[in-house]
Motif scaffolding. Structure first.
Motif, PDB file in Angstrom:
ATOM      1  N   LEU A   1      46.158  -1.704  51.654  1.00  0.00           N
ATOM      2  CA  LEU A   1      45.528  -0.967  50.558  1.00  0.00           C
ATOM      3  C   LEU A   1      44.427  -1.794  49.927  1.00  0.00           C
ATOM      4  CD1 LEU A   1      48.671   0.471  48.714  1.00  0.00           C
ATOM      5  CD2 LEU A   1      47.126   1.702  50.243  1.00  0.00           C
ATOM      6  N   GLY A   2      44.760  -3.092  49.717  1.00  0.00           N
ATOM      7  CA  GLY A   2      43.784  -3.982  49.095  1.00  0.00           C
ATOM      8  C   GLY A   2      42.534  -4.129  49.938  1.00  0.00           C
ATOM      9  N   ALA A   3      42.699  -4.024  51.254  1.00  0.00           N
ATOM     10  CA  ALA A   3      41.553  -4.157  52.147  1.00  0.00           C
ATOM     11  C   ALA A   3      40.822  -2.835  52.337  1.00  0.00           C
ATOM     12  CB  ALA A   3      42.019  -4.690  53.496  1.00  0.00           C
ATOM     13  N   SER A   4      41.175  -1.842  51.484  1.00  0.00           N
ATOM     14  CA  SER A   4      40.593  -0.497  51.577  1.00  0.00           C
ATOM     15  C   SER A   4      40.949   0.199  52.880  1.00  0.00           C
ATOM     16  CB  SER A   4      39.063  -0.517  51.436  1.00  0.00           C
ATOM     17  OG  SER A   4      38.746  -0.855  50.114  1.00  0.00           O
ATOM     18  N   ALA A   5      41.924  -0.343  53.618  1.00  0.00           N
ATOM     19  CA  ALA A   5      42.331   0.305  54.858  1.00  0.00           C
ATOM     20  C   ALA A   5      43.492   1.248  54.552  1.00  0.00           C
ATOM     21  CB  ALA A   5      42.739  -0.747  55.888  1.00  0.00           C
ATOM     22  N   TYR A   6      43.204   2.263  53.706  1.00  0.00           N
ATOM     23  CA  TYR A   6      44.268   3.179  53.257  1.00  0.00           C
ATOM     24  C   TYR A   6      44.932   3.866  54.430  1.00  0.00           C
ATOM     25  CZ  TYR A   6      41.702   2.480  48.943  1.00  0.00           C
ATOM     26  OH  TYR A   6      41.074   1.902  47.886  1.00  0.00           O
ATOM     27  N   SER A   7      44.088   4.263  55.402  1.00  0.00           N
ATOM     28  CA  SER A   7      44.679   4.956  56.544  1.00  0.00           C
ATOM     29  C   SER A   7      45.638   4.042  57.275  1.00  0.00           C
ATOM     30  CB  SER A   7      43.598   5.423  57.512  1.00  0.00           C
ATOM     31  OG  SER A   7      42.388   5.530  56.863  1.00  0.00           O
ATOM     32  N   ALA A   8      45.281   2.774  57.382  1.00  0.00           N
ATOM     33  CA  ALA A   8      46.172   1.839  58.057  1.00  0.00           C
ATOM     34  C   ALA A   8      47.475   1.684  57.293  1.00  0.00           C
ATOM     35  CB  ALA A   8      45.486   0.482  58.212  1.00  0.00           C
ATOM     36  N   ALA A   9      47.367   1.661  55.975  1.00  0.00           N
ATOM     37  CA  ALA A   9      48.574   1.527  55.151  1.00  0.00           C
ATOM     38  C   ALA A   9      49.495   2.722  55.364  1.00  0.00           C
ATOM     39  CB  ALA A   9      48.196   1.400  53.677  1.00  0.00           C
ATOM     40  N   VAL A  10      48.905   3.924  55.299  1.00  0.00           N
ATOM     41  CA  VAL A  10      49.725   5.120  55.450  1.00  0.00           C
ATOM     42  C   VAL A  10      50.253   5.227  56.885  1.00  0.00           C
ATOM     43  CG1 VAL A  10      49.703   7.631  55.342  1.00  0.00           C
ATOM     44  CG2 VAL A  10      48.537   6.300  53.609  1.00  0.00           C
TER      45      VAL A  10
END
Lengths: 478, 668
Positions: free
Chosen positions: B344-353
Motif C-alpha cells: 500500500l505504501g508503495a502505491s501498489a494497491y493492486s498488489a496489496a489486494v
C-alpha cells in the motif's frame, strides 16, 4: 331593603351548613352515649348536603350578594367543593381514632362543621369584616379542637400556644385592616382595590397596612418566620385534629391570600411579590432542612407543610393567571396528599399508641403491603416524583416562576426540594427495607379502607391525568 | 441488480438471526443448515455479481439504498458501491466463509466438552457459533460494499464486535476472556483514530459519501490545518494517517499488533476466517478504497510503508520461536499483513489486494490444516509434542505442504506471484523509506520460509513425540474438515497464475484504484512482465527465491537433520541467547503494554476512584453535603425552643424586618 336585594340564594350552602351544625349540636345533647354514631352520620350528611348545594348552585360568573359582603365565583365554588370533600374524608379517618381514645364526642363534629362554615365564609368573603369573621370562626374552632383531648398535656400546651400566637396574628390582621379602612374609607375589597390603585401619597401607608396583613396571612399558612406554632400544634394535637388543621384550612388560607392580596391590593403587587419571595425562600429552606432531623413523623410533616407553603407562595407571587392557578393546583393536591399521609398515621394508631414516630413505620410493607404502597405514593408525591400529582404541582409552579424571568427562584426551589426528598425517601426506606418491630397486620373498617385507597389512588390518578384538575384551576382565573 | 446486492448481505444476516434467536428450537442441524444456506446464497450471488462486473462488463454501481437521516446537509445513508474491487472482496469473503462454515460442523461437533456441565452459556453454543460467523459475514459484506463512511464505520465496528464475541467464545476460559478484552481495547485505540479521520473528512468536505470526498482529494492536499499551537499540517496527510491508524488496529500493524496472537484463543475456524483471511484485511481493503486520498499524501504513504515493513520483518522473527502451532500461523499472518501494508505504501494497491486474495486462500488453508491437526491431536497445540504425522494424515499433510509452499512464495504457487510483485514494486518505489522497506521484505522471505518449514517439519516429519494414548487414536479427520482443505488448496495453487495478468498489470480494477503516475511503481514492474511463465522463470533466478530456499534448507538442517541444533546454539552463544529471549518475549511489547498502559490506566483509575470518586464526589459532595445539611438541621431545630415568648419574639422580629425593608427602605 328586601330579601331579594340580599340575593341570599348564593349563600344556600353556608346557610344549610350552619343550620345543620346547630341540629347536630342539639341532637348530640339528647342521644345516649352508645348512639354517638348518629352525630357522626348527621355531620357527614350535612357535608354531603352542603356539597350537593354547592354543586347545584355552581356559577360561571362573579355574583355579589348581601350588599357586596359575599361573593360567589368559580374559585369559591371549586375551593368549597374540595374543602367539603376533604372534611368528609377527615371525619371518616378520625372515627376509629377518636373511639380508641374515648373522645368520640359530638363536639368534634359540631366544631368541625362550624370550622367548615368559617372556611366557606372566608372563601366567599368580599369584605374585610366578613373575611375576619370567617377566619375567627375557623380559628376559634381549631383552638378548641386542638385542646379537645383535655387529659393530654401536650394537646393543652399546643392549644395554648396556638391560641396566644393566633391572637397576636389576628391583632396584626385587624391592625392592618383598620389602616386600610382608614386610608380607603371602605371595607369592600373592590373599593379598596380602587383606592389602592390610586393611592398616590398614601402608598406608604398602604404598604404599612400590607405588611401587617401579610404577616397575619403568613401566620395562618405557616410561612417562615411565622411558622413556629406549626410543629408544636401538629405534634401536640390528636392526629384527628392535626389532619383537619393540615388540610382544609390551607385551601381557605389560599382563598384569603387571593382575596386580600390579589383582589384587594393587586396594585401593590411589586411590594407583596418581594415580601412573598423572602417568605417563600425561607419557608422552603427552613422547612426542608429542619424536617430532616425530626424523629416524629407528625412534626416532620409539619415542617414539610412549611416547605410546601413556600411553593404555594411561589405560585402566587408570580402574579400571573398561570401562577395563581398553579398555586391553587398545588394547594389542592397538597391538601389531598397531606390528608392521605395523616390518614395512614391514624390507620396505624391504636389506643395508647400514636404511631407518630418514624420508627413505627419500619417494615410496614410486611404488615400491610397495600397501605405501604399507598404511603409510598403519598411520599413520592410530596417529594415531587413523577408520575404522582406532586410532580405536576411543582412543575406548574416552577414554570410559572420561570415565565416571569425569575429562574433563580425556580433553581432555589428545586435545590431545597432535592434536600427535601431525603426525608420522604427515608419513610419509604423504613417501610420497605427495614424489618418490622410489631408484626401485627393493620386492620380497619371498610369505609376507612375504601376512602384511604381512593385518596392514595387519586394522587396517582391525578398524576397520570393531571389535565382535568389543571384545566379546572386554569378556568377559575380566566 | 439492486435486489441482488441487497440479498447478498441480507441472506447471511437472515441465517444469523434464525440461528441466533431460534437456535434452541431448530437444533444443531437446523442451525448449520440455515446458516450454510444463507452464506451459500451470498456466495453464489457474489459470484453472479463478479461475473456481471468482470466478464459481462457491468458498469460500476453506486446507489443509495436507504436514507437514514439528513442533518444540516449531511446525509446518513446505507448505500452500495459495487465495482471490481468490491466483487472480488465479496467473493473471497463469502467463499472462505462458506468453507469455514462447512469445516465448523466438524470442528465444533463435540463443543459441549469445552463447557462445564451446567454452564448456561454452553447451552446451544453450537448454534450460537454459527449465528456469530454468519453475522460476521454480513458485517464484512456491509463493510466492503459501503459507498459511504458511515456504513464503512458500521461494518468496521460490527466485525470488531463479532471478533470480540468469537475470541471470547469460550467464556469459561480466563485466557479467552483476557484475549477478547485485549483485542477490544487495542481496537479501541485504532478505531479512535479511524473515527477522528472520518470526523476530519466530514469537517473539511462536508460529506460522508465516497465519491464526493474523493473528488475533493486533490483540493484537500493544498489545505493545511493547525493541530498543536502553530504547527501546520496538510489536511490530507492528517486524514490519511488517522484512517490508517484505524487500519493498524484492525489489520494488526505494529504497535497495535498485540491482540492478534492472543486472538488464537478463539476456536480455530474463527482464526481462519476472521483473524487470517478476512477481517484483518479490512484495513488493507479500506486503504485501497481510499487510494484517491492516500495518493495525495507522500507523508502518509511513507508512514504506511515503514509501519508495514517493521511489521513484516519483526513479526516473522517471532514466528521462529513459537511452539504453539496456531501461534506460528498467527505470527505468519501478522508478517503477511505487513507485506500487504508495504505494498500500500508503495502505491501498489493492486498488489496489496492481490496478495490479500491469495493470502486469504492459503492462510485459511494453513489455519484449517492446523485445526485438523489439533482435532487429531485431541486439542494439543504444542508442536514439540507432535511429529511424524505425515503417515497418519495424508490429506492434511499434502494440503499443508501446498499452503506452506504458497506462503513462502515457491514459484508457480499463488503466493509467489503476489509476494514477488510486492517486492518488485517496493524495489521500484520512490516513496521515502522504500529502501528500508525493500530490505525488510527481502529479509522477510528467508524468515517466512524458515518458520513455515520449521512448523511443517516439526508437525509432519521427524520423531513422533506425542504420548501413547494420542498416538493410538491418530487418524485423518472427517470429510467436513478435509473437504474445505482440498477446496482451499486448489485456489492456493492456481488463483495467482490465473489472475496476475489482469489484476496486477491489466486494467482489472479500472477506476476502483487510483494511482498517480509519479507513484506508479507497479507500472515499472509491469514493463518487465511477459506473461505468467516469464514471471516464473525470472522468479527462479531472483533473490527472493534463493532466500526462500535457504530458509527451507536451514529449517531442514535444524529440525530434521540435527534436531538438537537450535537448543544447542541458544545455549552456546550468548548473543543468540539474547535474541532468542527478546523474541520469546515478543519484544516485550505485551509487558510494556501491561505495565505502561494497563498499569498506568489502572493506576490512574484507582487514583480517580480514590481521590475523585471516594474523596471528592462521595466524600465531599455527596456525604459532605448530606452531613452538612444534617448538622445545620440539628442546629437550626434548636431555634424551635418550645417557649411561647420565643415564638412571639420571632414573629415580632419578622414584622420588624419586613417593615424595615419595605416601608422605610422600599419607598425611597
Amino acid at each position: 331593603m328586601t330579601l331579594e336585594a340580599l340575593n341570599y340564594a348564593t349563600a344556600w350552602p353556608e346557610i344549610f351548613l350552619l343550620c345543620m351544625a346547630c341540629v347536630v349540636l342539639m341532637v348530640d345533647v339528647f342521644i345516649a352515649e352508645k348512639n354517638r354514631n348518629v352525630s357522626y352520620l348527621l355531620a357527614q350528611l350535612s357535608l354531603l348536603g352542603t356539597f350537593a348545594l354547592v354543586m347545584v348552585g355552581q356559577t360561571d360568573e362573579r355574583v355579589l350578594s348581601f350588599n357586596d359582603m359575599f361573593v360567589q365565583d368559580p374559585m369559591s365554588d371549586v375551593l368549597k367543593q374540595f374543602i367539603l370533600g376533604i372534611t368528609f374524608a377527615v371525619f371518616v379517618y378520625s372515627r376509629d381514632y377518636l373511639k380508641d381514645r374515648n373522645i368520640f364526642k359530638g363536639e368534634y363534629y359540631v366544631l368541625g362543621l362550624f370550622a367548615v362554615s368559617g372556611m366557606m365564609l372566608m372563601v366567599s368573603a368580599n369584605n374585610l369584616l366578613m373575611l375576619y369573621l370567617g377566619l375567627e370562626l375557623l380559628s376559634l374552632c381549631l383552638y378548641t379542637m386542638v385542646a379537645f383531648h383535655r387529659d393530654n398535656g401536650n394537646a393543652s400546651e399546643a392549644a395554648m400556644k396556638y391560641f396566644v400566637l393566633g391572637a397576636i396574628a389576628s391583632g396584626m390582621l385587624l391592625y392592618g385592616m383598620s389602616i386600610l379602612y382608614g386610608l380607603s374609607g371602605s371595607l369592600v375589597l373592590s373599593d379598596i382595590a380602587h383606592e389602592v390603585a390610586n393611592a398616590g401619597d398614601n402608598k406608604i401607608g398602604m404598604v404599612f397596612a400590607l405588611v401587617f396583613i401579610l404577616v397575619a396571612l403568613a401566620f395562618k399558612l405557616g410561612a417562615v418566620p411565622f411558622h413556629m406554632w406549626v410543629p408544636d400544634v401538629y405534634q401536640g394535637s390528636p392526629t384527628a385534629v392535626t389532619v383537619f388543621i393540615g388540610t382544609a384550612p390551607k385551601l381557605a388560607g389560599f382563598a384569603m391570600i387571593m382575596r386580600l392580596l390579589v383582589e384587594g391590593m393587586g396594585a401593590l403587587q411589586t411590594d407583596w411579590q418581594q415580601m412573598l419571595i423572602i417568605l417563600a425562600v425561607l419557608s422552603m429552606a427552613i422547612g426542608n432542612i429542619i424536617a430532616i432531623s425530626q424523629s416524629n413523623i407528625k412534626r416532620m410533616l409539619a415542617y414539610s407543610t412549611i416547605s410546601h407553603v413556600g411553593f404555594i407562595l411561589l405560585g402566587i407571587l408570580a402574579g400571573t393567571a398561570a401562577g395563581y392557578s398553579s398555586a391553587m393546583f398545588y394547594t389542592i393536591s397538597y391538601a389531598i396528599m397531606s390528608l392521605g399521609g395523616f390518614g395512614i398515621i391514624m390507620l396505624m394508631a391504636r389506643s395508647g399508641f400514636e404511631a407518630d414516630q418514624l420508627d413505627d413505620f419500619r417494615g410496614l410493607n410486611q404488615r400491610s403491603p397495600w397501605f405501604a404502597f399507598l404511603m409510598m405514593i403519598l411520599m413520592l408525591s410530596m417529594a415531587g416524583v413523577p408520575p404522582t400529582v406532586g410532580f405536576w404541582a411543582k412543575l406548574a409552579v416552577l414554570s410559572a416562576v420561570v415565565e416571569i424571568d425569575m429562574t433563580w427562584l425556580a433553581v432555589v426551589a428545586v435545590f431545597f426540594s432535592i434536600i427535601g426528598i431525603f426525608y420522604y425517601l427515608r419513610i419509604i426506606k423504613l417501610m420497605y427495607f427495614d424489618d418490622a418491630v410489631d408484626e401485627t397486620p393493620l386492620s380497619c373498617g371498610r369505609d376507612m379502607q375504601i376512602t384511604l385507597s381512593t385518596n392514595g389512588l387519586l394522587i396517582l390518578g391525578l398524576g397520570l391525568y393531571p389535565a382535568g384538575l389543571m384545566s379546572l384551576c386554569l378556568s377559575v382565573f380566566n | 441488480m439492486e435486489t441482488l446486492y441487497l440479498a447478498i448481505p441480507l441472506a447471511s444476516l437472515l441465517g444469523a438471526i434464525i440461528a441466533g434467536f431460534f437456535g434452541g428450537q431448530i437444533g444443531r442441524k437446523g442451525a448449520h443448515t440455515v446458516t450454510i444456506l444463507g452464506v451459500g446464497t451470498s456466495f453464489v450471488l457474489s459470484l453472479v455479481a463478479l461475473n456481471h462486473h468482470v466478464f459481462a462488463g457491468g458498469e460500476t454501481y453506486n446507489e443509495t439504498v436507504y436514507t437514514w437521516m439528513v442533518v444540516e446537509g449531511l446525509r446518513f445513508e446505507v448505500g452500495f458501491l459495487i465495482d471490481r474491487l468490491t466483487v472480488m472482496m465479496m467473493s473471497v469473503v463469502t467463499g472462505v466463509s462458506l468453507a469455514v462454515h462447512v469445516y465448523t460442523i466438524g470442528y465444533m461437533a463435540d463443543d459441549e466438552h469445552n463447557w462445564p456441565k451446567d454452564s448456561k452459556a454452553g447451552k446451544n453454543s453450537y448454534q450460537r457459533f454459527f449465528s456469530y460467523i454468519s453475522l460476521f459475514t454480513f458485517s464484512m459484506l456491509m463493510l466492503v460494499m459501503a459507498n459511504n463512511f458511515l456504513q464503512l464505520f458500521f461494518g468496521w465496528e460490527a466485525v470488531g464486535l463479532v471478533s470480540y464475541l468469537l475470541i471470547g467464545f469460550w467464556t469459561v476460559r480466563p485466557t479467552a476472556v483476557y484475549a477478547n478484552m485485549k483485542a477490544f481495547l487495542v481496537n479501541r485505540v485504532g478505531d479512535f483514530g479511524f473515527i477522528l479521520g472520518i470526523a476530519a473528512i466530514v469537517m473539511y468536505t462536508g460529506s460522508l459519501d465516497y465519491q464526493e470526498v474523493f473528488l475533493q482529494g486533490e483540493a484537500l492536499s493544498t489545505q493545511t490545518m493547525s493541530i498543536f499551537m502553530n504547527t501546520e499540517w496538510s489536511v490530507v496527510s492528517v486524514i490519511c494517517i488517522l484512517l490508517f491508524v484505524g487500519a493498524m488496529g484492525k489489520s494488526a500493524q505494529v504497535p497495535l499488533h498485540v491482540w492478534l496472537p492472543d486472538s488464537m484463543e478463539g476456536p480455530t475456524p474463527i482464526s481462519a476466517l476472521i483473524h487470517a483471511a478476512t477481517m484483518v484485511t479490512a484495513g488493507i481493503f479500506m486503504v485501497t478504497r481510499m487510494s484517491p486520498l492516500f495518493e495525495f499524501s507522500d507523508a502518509a504513504l511513507s508512514f504506511v510503508m515503514v509501519i508495514g515493513a517493521i511489521t513484516a520483518f519483526s513479526m516473522g522473527l517471532i514466528g521462529i520461536v513459537q511452539n504453539d502451532i496456531k501461534r506460528v500461523v498467527a505470527y505468519s499472518t501478522l508478517s503477511q499483513l505487513g507485506y500487504m501494508t508495504v505494498a500500500l505504501g508503495a502505491s501498489a494497491y493492486s498488489a496489496a489486494v492481490y496478495h490479500l486474495m491469495t493470502h486469504a486462500f492459503f492462510k485459511a488453508l494453513l489455519f484449517l490444516a492446523a485445526g485438523s491437526v489439533i482435532i487429531a491431536m485431541h486439542h494439543e497445540q504444542d508442536m514439540r509434542k507432535m511429529g511424524g504425522l505425515k503417515k497418519y494424515m495424508p490429506i492434511t499433510y499434502w494440503t499443508s505442504l501446498i499452503g506452506s509452499l504458497a506462503l513462502i512464495g515457491f514459484p508457480g504457487f499463488s503466493g509467489f506471484f503476489s509476494k514477488d510483485s510486492i517486492i518488485e514494486a517496493v524495489h521500484n518505489s520512490t516513496i521515502p523509506g522504500h529502501s528500508i522497506a525493500y530490505a525488510a521484505v527481502l529479509g522477510g522471505v528467508f524468515i517466512t520460509a524458515f518458520y513455515s518449514f520449521r512448523m511443517f517439519f516439526m508437525v509432519f516429519h521427524g520423531e513422533e513425540r506425542m504420548d501413547k494414548h494420542t498416538k493410538e487414536h491418530l487418524h485423518e479427520t472427517s470429510w467436513v474438515v478435509t473437504g474445505p482443505l482440498i477446496a482451499l488448496a486448489i485456489p492456493s495453487v492456481m488463483i495467482g497464475a490465473m489472475t496476475i495478468s489482469s489484476m496486477l498489470f491489466g486494467d482489472y480494477f479500472g477506476t476502483a484504484v487510483f494511482v498517480r503516475e509519479s507513484h506508479d511503481a507497479l507500472a515499472k514492474v509491469g514493463e518487465n512482465f511477459h506473461g505468467v511463465w516469464g514471471f516464473v522463470e525470472h522468479g527462479v533466478f531472483s533473490w527472493p527465491f534463493l532466500l526462500a530456499m535457504a530458509g527451507v534448507l536451514t529449517a531442514w538442517i535444524m529440525y530434521i537433520k540435527q534436531p538438537g541444533m537450535a537448543a544447542a546454539m541458544v545455549n552456546k552463544y550468548s548473543l543468540i541467547r539474547f535474541f532468542h529471549k527478546v523474541l520469546e518475549n515478543k519484544y516485550y511489547a505485551d509487558d510494556f503494554n501491561d505495565a505502561a498502559f494497563g498499569g498506568g490506566s489502572r493506576g490512574l483509575g484507582k487514583r480517580l476512584w480514590k481521590y475523585g470518586d471516594i474523596a471528592f464526589i462521595d466524600g465531599l459532595l455527596v456525604n459532605g453535603s448530606a452531613k452538612f445539611v444534617g448538622w445545620f438541621s440539628g442546629i437550626t431545630r434548636k431555634i424551635q425552643t418550645g417557649l411561647l415568648y420565643h415564638y412571639a419574639f420571632a414573629m415580632i422580629i419578622g414584622v420588624l424586618l419586613l417593615m424595615t425593608f419595605f416601608v422605610i427602605f422600599g419607598n425611597n
